[in-house]
Design an enzyme around this catalytic site. Structure first.
Site, PDB file in Angstrom:
ATOM      1  N   GLU A 229      -5.701  -8.048  -9.688  1.00 29.07           N
ATOM      2  CA  GLU A 229      -4.810  -8.749  -8.753  1.00 29.07           C
ATOM      3  C   GLU A 229      -4.829 -10.261  -8.941  1.00 29.07           C
ATOM      4  O   GLU A 229      -5.896 -10.867  -8.972  1.00 29.07           O
ATOM      5  CB  GLU A 229      -5.219  -8.424  -7.301  1.00 29.07           C
ATOM      6  CG  GLU A 229      -5.216  -6.934  -7.023  1.00 29.07           C
ATOM      7  CD  GLU A 229      -5.758  -6.575  -5.641  1.00 29.07           C
ATOM      8  OE1 GLU A 229      -5.801  -7.454  -4.756  1.00 29.07           O
ATOM      9  OE2 GLU A 229      -6.148  -5.409  -5.464  1.00 29.07           O
TER      10      GLU A 229
ATOM     11  N   GLU B 257       1.156  -2.473  -5.976  1.00 29.26           N
ATOM     12  CA  GLU B 257       1.164  -3.350  -4.813  1.00 29.26           C
ATOM     13  C   GLU B 257       2.337  -4.321  -4.830  1.00 29.26           C
ATOM     14  O   GLU B 257       2.359  -5.320  -4.108  1.00 29.26           O
ATOM     15  CB  GLU B 257      -0.175  -4.088  -4.709  1.00 29.26           C
ATOM     16  CG  GLU B 257      -1.329  -3.095  -4.513  1.00 29.26           C
ATOM     17  CD  GLU B 257      -2.653  -3.741  -4.183  1.00 29.26           C
ATOM     18  OE1 GLU B 257      -2.777  -4.970  -4.294  1.00 29.26           O
ATOM     19  OE2 GLU B 257      -3.583  -2.997  -3.796  1.00 29.26           O
TER      20      GLU B 257
ATOM     21  N   ASP C 287     -15.863  -6.643  -2.306  1.00 30.73           N
ATOM     22  CA  ASP C 287     -15.097  -5.478  -1.856  1.00 30.73           C
ATOM     23  C   ASP C 287     -15.893  -4.213  -2.218  1.00 30.73           C
ATOM     24  O   ASP C 287     -16.598  -3.660  -1.362  1.00 30.73           O
ATOM     25  CB  ASP C 287     -13.709  -5.499  -2.522  1.00 30.73           C
ATOM     26  CG  ASP C 287     -12.898  -4.239  -2.293  1.00 30.73           C
ATOM     27  OD1 ASP C 287     -13.265  -3.418  -1.442  1.00 30.73           O
ATOM     28  OD2 ASP C 287     -11.871  -4.061  -2.989  1.00 30.73           O
TER      29      ASP C 287
ATOM     30  N   ARG D  53      -4.619  -0.954   1.304  1.00 28.82           N
ATOM     31  CA  ARG D  53      -5.035  -0.222   0.113  1.00 28.82           C
ATOM     32  C   ARG D  53      -3.841  -0.143  -0.829  1.00 28.82           C
ATOM     33  O   ARG D  53      -2.708  -0.344  -0.429  1.00 28.82           O
ATOM     34  CB  ARG D  53      -5.506   1.203   0.452  1.00 28.82           C
ATOM     35  CG  ARG D  53      -6.691   1.316   1.382  1.00 28.82           C
ATOM     36  CD  ARG D  53      -7.889   0.483   1.017  1.00 28.82           C
ATOM     37  NE  ARG D  53      -8.451   0.724  -0.299  1.00 28.82           N
ATOM     38  CZ  ARG D  53      -9.643   1.274  -0.542  1.00 28.82           C
ATOM     39  NH1 ARG D  53     -10.396   1.648   0.461  1.00 28.82           N
ATOM     40  NH2 ARG D  53     -10.084   1.416  -1.775  1.00 28.82           N
TER      41      ARG D  53
ATOM     42  N   LYS E 258      -4.683  -9.645   2.984  1.00 33.19           N
ATOM     43  CA  LYS E 258      -4.090  -9.361   1.678  1.00 33.19           C
ATOM     44  C   LYS E 258      -3.367  -8.026   1.785  1.00 33.19           C
ATOM     45  O   LYS E 258      -3.949  -7.006   2.127  1.00 33.19           O
ATOM     46  CB  LYS E 258      -5.140  -9.426   0.565  1.00 33.19           C
ATOM     47  CG  LYS E 258      -5.822  -8.175   0.154  1.00 33.19           C
ATOM     48  CD  LYS E 258      -6.508  -8.367  -1.207  1.00 33.19           C
ATOM     49  CE  LYS E 258      -7.172  -7.064  -1.620  1.00 33.19           C
ATOM     50  NZ  LYS E 258      -7.671  -7.057  -2.987  1.00 33.19           N
TER      51      LYS E 258
HETATM   52  P1  PGA Z   1      -7.523  -0.153  -3.953  1.00 31.19           P
HETATM   53  O1  PGA Z   1      -7.385  -1.672  -4.437  1.00 31.19           O
HETATM   54  O2  PGA Z   1      -6.836  -0.006  -2.657  1.00 31.19           O
HETATM   55  O3  PGA Z   1      -6.859   0.611  -5.077  1.00 31.19           O
HETATM   56  O4  PGA Z   1      -9.003   0.121  -3.875  1.00 31.19           O
HETATM   57  C1  PGA Z   1      -7.488  -2.743  -3.566  1.00 31.19           C
HETATM   58  C2  PGA Z   1      -8.641  -3.641  -3.917  1.00 31.19           C
HETATM   59  O5  PGA Z   1      -9.375  -3.404  -4.900  1.00 31.19           O
HETATM   60  O6  PGA Z   1      -8.861  -4.609  -3.208  1.00 31.19           O
HETATM   61 ZN    ZN Z   2     -10.651  -5.317  -4.365  1.00 34.09          ZN
END
Ligand code: PGA
Ligand code: ZN
Length: 425
Positions: A163, A204, A311, A365, A387
């Site tokens: 990201e 996303e 995370d 997510r 986010k």
């Molecule tokens: P995920 O990604 O929802 O696929 O886990 C979001 C993140 O890594 O912050």
């Molecule tokens: Zn993450």
């Protein structure tokens, strides 16, 4: 009191099944909530219960979780006072009885936990953000808009880093922040087009070009910020979530885009170089969930300059955040309700992080629905940052649109977090 709870299987934004819960209170108030689902999940997240019946949705059906809501959970909660969120959540945790919610499924439990909160707010005639707020002092978050997708969210066809986000630090209100972000997003689109890159998007909503390196998106985004008429760093900052657990193999970080294999130290040096060159204000999961040693080193090196957000390493767990605080690992935490499974537990993890002076970041997510619970939740808890993807794709935009509505309703009382939401930089 709760009169009726009913769950069903619906689809998320990737076309995978997820849980939706309807609740009816004794006074007739009815409402619903839907649960999101990740792709780059942390190892120690609360258990997402899937059927594993390969004849349905490749094993991803959630009929077992749905049946758990309609059976055991409905039985335990019918007739209980819905305004006692802690009691509701504790009852489900005890009914499940496992540390990881693997018996009933965190997806079953969270759907009910969120729906209950929303039902009570509706029954008492207040907005969800108002109901969830202990202080009745609200903070509109800085949106962390993911404009360029890589990693698993782009089927590993683009950047290794998952990201690249833009954050309008200098905007005076949320409406302006969203506008600046959307303008920059569209400018980035035309820059990509000019360079011959396709402008198809990832999970996303960000673009997912086959860039030559993990640094190239930072150049492109900086250019987009400038061409859109904003100052990188002053008006709009950049946040990264490399989600590096996804490319950590046998103790090394495998950057396929760059055909390089780096140690934790070399990754930290790479980030330090990027932070010196671009307007980066935070890095999430710069190192992998099992690389606590590396994280400590990275925090020593960059922890005074930028926000280092955990995370996968913390998975919204109070125990892991506590360990992080004690060991000097990271200075900020990503908060995902479905990583832990109830509203009550999420709040306690946030309080713990806050009391240590850590930054807070609420997150969607990659698999989402149109449920915008997290928008209200972020305003109520004053987390300061949300986010929730690009300013593109209905399930992402709905969260930002809900913040526009809240800001409008609050009027003079609406305060936009902007730069002060960051504990560093
Ligand atoms: P995920 O990604 O929802 O696929 O886990 C979001 C993140 O890594 O912050
Ligand atoms: Zn993450």
């Amino acid at each position: 009191t709760i009169r009726k709870i009913h769950a069903r299987e619906i689809l998320d934004s990737r076309g995978n099944p997820t849980v939706e819960v309807d609740i009816v209170l004794q006074d007739g108030t009815s409402t619903r909530a839907a649960v999101p689902s990740g792709a780059s999940t942390g190892k120690y997240e609360a258990f997402e219960l899937r059927d594993r019946d390969m004849k349905r949705y490749g094993g991803k059906g959630v009929l077992t979780a749905v049946a758990n809501v309609n059976g055991q959970i409905a039985n335990a909660l019918t007739g209980i006072d819905a305004s006692n969120q802690e009691l509701i959540d504790r009852t489900m945790i005890e009914l499940d009885g496992t540390p990881n919610k693997e018996k009933l499924g965190a997806n079953a439990i969270l759907g009910v936990s969120m729906a209950v909160a929303r039902a009570v707010s509706k029954a008492t005639g207040v907005q969800l953000y108002e109901y969830l707020s202990p202080s009745k002092q609200y903070l509109l978050p800085a949106p962390m808009m993911n404009v360029l997708n890589g990693g698993v969210h782009a089927q590993w066809q683009g950047a290794d880093f998952q990201e690249y986000m833009i954050v309008p630090l200098g905007a005076s209100d949320f409406q302006a922040a969203l506008q600046w972000g959307a303008e920059t997003y569209h400018t980035l689109q035309s820059i990509l087009k000019k360079r011959g890159y396709p402008t198809a998007i990832g999970d996303e909503g960000g673009f997912a070009p086959k860039v030559a390196s993990n640094e190239e998106p930072l150049e492109l985004i900086t250019l987009a910020i400038e061409e859109a008429g904003y100052r990188p760093g002053k008006d709009i900052g950049i946040s990264l979530d490399p989600a590096s657990s996804g490319f950590f193999q046998d103790g090394k970080y495998e950057l396929k885009r760059e055909q390089r294999s780096l140690t934790s130290e070399e990754m930290a040096a790479y980030y330090e170089m990027l932070v010196g060159k671009y307007s980066i204000i935070s890095i999430e999961d710069g190192l992998a969930e099992e690389d606590w040693q590396g994280w400590k080193l990275l925090t020593k090196r960059l922890g005074e300059r930028i926000e280092l957000i955990g995370d996968d390493i913390f998975v919204t767990s109070p125990e892991l955040v506590k360990r992080g605080i004690e060991e000097g690992t990271a200075n900020s935490v990503l908060i995902k309700l479905n990583q832990i499974g109830t509203v009550t537990e999420t709040l306690s993890t946030m309080n713990l992080a806050k009391s240590a002076g850590w930054g807070l970041n609420i997150s969607h997510r990659s698999g989402e629905t149109i449920d915008s619970f997290i928008s209200d939740f972020t305003v109520a808890t004053r987390a300061g940052k949300l986010k929730t993807g690009a300013p593109c794709r209905g399930e992402r935009v709905e969260k930002y649109n809900q913040l526009l509505r809240i800001e409008e309703e609050l009027g003079d009382k609406a305060i936009y977090a902007g730069r002060r939401a960051f504990v560093r930089g």
